[in-house]
Structure formats: C-alpha cells, structure tokens
Design an enzyme around this catalytic site. Structure first.
Site, PDB file in Angstrom:
ATOM      1  N   ASN A   9     -12.025   3.782 -41.430  1.00 49.48           N
ATOM      2  CA  ASN A   9     -13.453   4.074 -41.262  1.00 49.48           C
ATOM      3  C   ASN A   9     -13.543   5.546 -40.847  1.00 49.48           C
ATOM      4  O   ASN A   9     -13.269   5.880 -39.697  1.00 49.48           O
ATOM      5  CB  ASN A   9     -14.051   3.161 -40.183  1.00 49.48           C
ATOM      6  CG  ASN A   9     -15.485   3.556 -39.830  1.00 49.48           C
ATOM      7  OD1 ASN A   9     -16.119   4.319 -40.567  1.00 49.48           O
ATOM      8  ND2 ASN A   9     -15.987   3.043 -38.720  1.00 49.48           N
ATOM      9  N   LYS A  11     -16.043   7.352 -40.471  1.00 40.97           N
ATOM     10  CA  LYS A  11     -17.268   7.660 -39.708  1.00 40.97           C
ATOM     11  C   LYS A  11     -17.913   8.945 -40.259  1.00 40.97           C
ATOM     12  O   LYS A  11     -17.773   9.226 -41.450  1.00 40.97           O
ATOM     13  CB  LYS A  11     -16.968   7.771 -38.218  1.00 40.97           C
ATOM     14  CG  LYS A  11     -16.154   6.585 -37.703  1.00 40.97           C
ATOM     15  CD  LYS A  11     -16.155   6.506 -36.208  1.00 40.97           C
ATOM     16  CE  LYS A  11     -15.152   5.459 -35.766  1.00 40.97           C
ATOM     17  NZ  LYS A  11     -15.369   4.995 -34.411  1.00 40.97           N
ATOM     18  N   HIS A  94     -21.355  -2.308 -37.742  1.00 41.79           N
ATOM     19  CA  HIS A  94     -20.447  -1.586 -36.843  1.00 41.79           C
ATOM     20  C   HIS A  94     -21.157  -1.391 -35.496  1.00 41.79           C
ATOM     21  O   HIS A  94     -22.372  -1.166 -35.451  1.00 41.79           O
ATOM     22  CB  HIS A  94     -20.065  -0.239 -37.462  1.00 41.79           C
ATOM     23  CG  HIS A  94     -18.944   0.424 -36.718  1.00 41.79           C
ATOM     24  ND1 HIS A  94     -19.147   1.112 -35.552  1.00 41.79           N
ATOM     25  CD2 HIS A  94     -17.614   0.472 -36.957  1.00 41.79           C
ATOM     26  CE1 HIS A  94     -17.978   1.565 -35.108  1.00 41.79           C
ATOM     27  NE2 HIS A  94     -17.031   1.187 -35.948  1.00 41.79           N
ATOM     28  N   GLU A  96     -21.350   1.039 -33.597  1.00 39.73           N
ATOM     29  CA  GLU A  96     -22.096   2.305 -33.465  1.00 39.73           C
ATOM     30  C   GLU A  96     -23.471   2.177 -34.115  1.00 39.73           C
ATOM     31  O   GLU A  96     -24.452   2.758 -33.636  1.00 39.73           O
ATOM     32  CB  GLU A  96     -21.275   3.458 -34.081  1.00 39.73           C
ATOM     33  CG  GLU A  96     -20.084   3.809 -33.187  1.00 39.73           C
ATOM     34  CD  GLU A  96     -18.899   4.418 -33.897  1.00 39.73           C
ATOM     35  OE1 GLU A  96     -19.022   4.821 -35.068  1.00 39.73           O
ATOM     36  OE2 GLU A  96     -17.825   4.476 -33.270  1.00 39.73           O
ATOM     37  N   GLU A 166     -14.076  -6.013 -33.274  1.00 41.41           N
ATOM     38  CA  GLU A 166     -13.938  -4.687 -32.690  1.00 41.41           C
ATOM     39  C   GLU A 166     -14.553  -4.681 -31.291  1.00 41.41           C
ATOM     40  O   GLU A 166     -15.778  -4.472 -31.152  1.00 41.41           O
ATOM     41  CB  GLU A 166     -14.653  -3.649 -33.550  1.00 41.41           C
ATOM     42  CG  GLU A 166     -14.090  -3.519 -34.954  1.00 41.41           C
ATOM     43  CD  GLU A 166     -14.313  -2.124 -35.512  1.00 41.41           C
ATOM     44  OE1 GLU A 166     -13.330  -1.517 -35.931  1.00 41.41           O
ATOM     45  OE2 GLU A 166     -15.456  -1.638 -35.497  1.00 41.41           O
ATOM     46  N   GLY A 172     -12.523   4.031 -30.131  1.00 41.83           N
ATOM     47  CA  GLY A 172     -12.482   5.467 -29.864  1.00 41.83           C
ATOM     48  C   GLY A 172     -12.143   5.819 -28.432  1.00 41.83           C
ATOM     49  O   GLY A 172     -12.306   6.965 -28.012  1.00 41.83           O
ATOM     50  N   SER A 211      -9.045   1.452 -31.449  1.00 41.85           N
ATOM     51  CA  SER A 211      -7.878   2.252 -31.047  1.00 41.85           C
ATOM     52  C   SER A 211      -6.566   1.690 -31.575  1.00 41.85           C
ATOM     53  O   SER A 211      -5.546   1.710 -30.884  1.00 41.85           O
ATOM     54  CB  SER A 211      -7.834   2.408 -29.521  1.00 41.85           C
ATOM     55  OG  SER A 211      -8.975   3.114 -29.078  1.00 41.85           O
TER      56      SER A 211
END
Ligand code: PEP
Length: 248
Positions: A9, A11, A94, A96, A166, A172, A211
């Site tokens: 991904n 991003k 996702h 985010e 996730e 991250g 991660s």
C-alpha cells in the site's frame, strides 16, 4: 491451501521517477515468488504502473473506490475506471480513510459491493484502535466492521473478498501485533466467515497489516490464519518489500 498474498500500500507516496525505480526493482527480483504480489498505487499513477507491469505477475491495485457507479461526484474514482487500468485489487476501509475521511462501516460495505460488481477484488480492512484494544473491545470492533460488509454480500460473493486485519495502533508506528495476537483475531474473523459459509471461510485470504517488516514477516505469515500481508512503509523500499515476499 490458500496461496498467500503480499500487497504493498503505497499510500500518498511516489513520483513518476520513484515509481519506475521501485517497480523495476520489484519486478526484477520477484519473478518466481511463492506468493501473489500486488502494489496498490495512488490513482494518478495507475496508467504508469499498468504499463510498467505489462507481462509481469505483479498485480495492480488501487487504494480506494467510489461507492457510486458514475456521475456528478467530483473527485471520485469509479470501479469501472480502475478496471480500465487492469486493477485487480482495491483497498476499502483502510483505517486512514475511516479516521481522516470519516468513512463509516456502511460506506465501506457500499464500496465493497461496488468493487465486486466491477470485477475487482476488494481488500476489506478492519482493525481496532489502541483504546479499543485496551478496553477489551478488539473482537467486537473487528466483527462489527466485518459484519457490516458481510450482511450486504450475497453468500456466493463472500469468497470473492480479501480481508486485512490492521490494528490501528500498529500502522506506521513500528509496533507490531505479536504473531499470537494477530492469529487470535484472524481466527475470530475466519470463524465469522465460516458461520456464513465454510467453503468461503476456507478460501478467503486474511492478511495482516501493521508495521510488517522483513524481520517479523516470517513469524507472522507462519500463523495458520495469516495469509499474507498488507504492507505500508516497507512497500516503498525495494529490498524490504522483496525480503517480505521472500519470507512466504
Ligand atoms: C498500511 O497502511 O496498510 C500499513 C500496514 O502500513 P505500515 O506497514 O506502514 O504499518
């Protein structure tokens, strides 16, 4: 036996030059890998990446899709458009997008349906925040997110999705769920799928994301219900991404 999938991904990262270098490196070394490999790239780079991936086993994916089919939805990208660029996968829900853009479970379900209707494989992301984990709500949160999608899907379509667990606190941050922690959640998700269709539960890939790096990928992907990884930061470095692919 489910074939594993390692999906990058990217991003909101990349440039024409950086993408070309990254894909050249991945393509050169990932031939003959024992798993499926995909890169989910920013929408403006789909055409570039499509042409760079011609004749490559690496699949192309997008990071989001509109819930609408077409029309007056400024800024949106439709599933049919993604298919025109040979996208195989699209990430939906996702964390985010859920947290920065207010995407609800219902919207994620609509996007999933729209992706499937156009022949895309949605990678449906679920995951709990740190506060939710600490409050003992992990299972309830991920099941609520998954159920929102499953209740909209015809049973025959359940096997057509990929799920990505996730944990938000691991994305991250450099903090990874231990293989046992991740496996526990993956098993819960698979059990829910099995309540709808045993056959689908046996088929659906459940990826871990958060991660994942070369030094923890092998032990995570060795767990019974972890069928690969959704990789953020490490997908931007040729050596790291390839090292993860090689752990399968
Ligand atoms: C992600 O954004 O899907 C992700 C897993 O990111 P990272 O690997 O950087 O934690």
């Amino acid at each position: 036996m489910r074939r594993k999938l390692v999906a990058g991904n990217w991003k909101m990262n990349g440039s024409l030059a950086a993408n070309a270098a990254l894909l050249a490196g991945i393509k050169a070394e990932s031939a003959g890998s024992r798993c499926d490999v995909a890169v989910c790239v920013p929408a403006p780079y789909l055409a570039q990446c499509q042409s760079l991936l011609v004749d490559s086993p690496i699949a192309l994916g997008a990071q989001d899709v509109s819930m609408h089919e077409s029309g007056a939805y400024t800024g949106e990208v439709s599933a049919a458009m993604l298919r025109e660029f040979d996208c195989r996968y699209v990430i939906v829900g996702h964390s985010e997008r859920r947290s920065y853009f207010g995407e609800s479970d219902a919207l994620v379900a609509s996007k999933t349906l729209r992706a499937l209707a156009s022949g895309l494989i949605p990678i449906v992301c679920v995951g709990e925040s740190l506060a939710q984990r600490e409050a003992g709500q992990t299972e309830a949160v991920v099941l609520m997110q998954l159920d929102a999608v499953l209740k909209q899907l015809p049973v025959d379509d359940v096997s057509r999705i990929v799920v990505a667990y996730e944990p938000v606190w691991a994305i991250g941050t450099g903090r990874t769920a231990t293989p046992e922690m991740a496996q526990e959640v993956h098993a819960v998700l698979r059990e829910r799928l099995a309540q709808i269709s045993e056959a689908a539960a046996a088929e659906v890939k459940i990826l871990y994301g958060g991660s994942m790096k070369p030094d923890n990928a092998a032990e995570l992907m060795a767990m019974q219900d972890i069928d690969g990884g959704l990789i953020g930061g490490a997908a931007l470095k040729v050596a790291d991404f390839l090292a993860i692919v090689s752990k399968v």
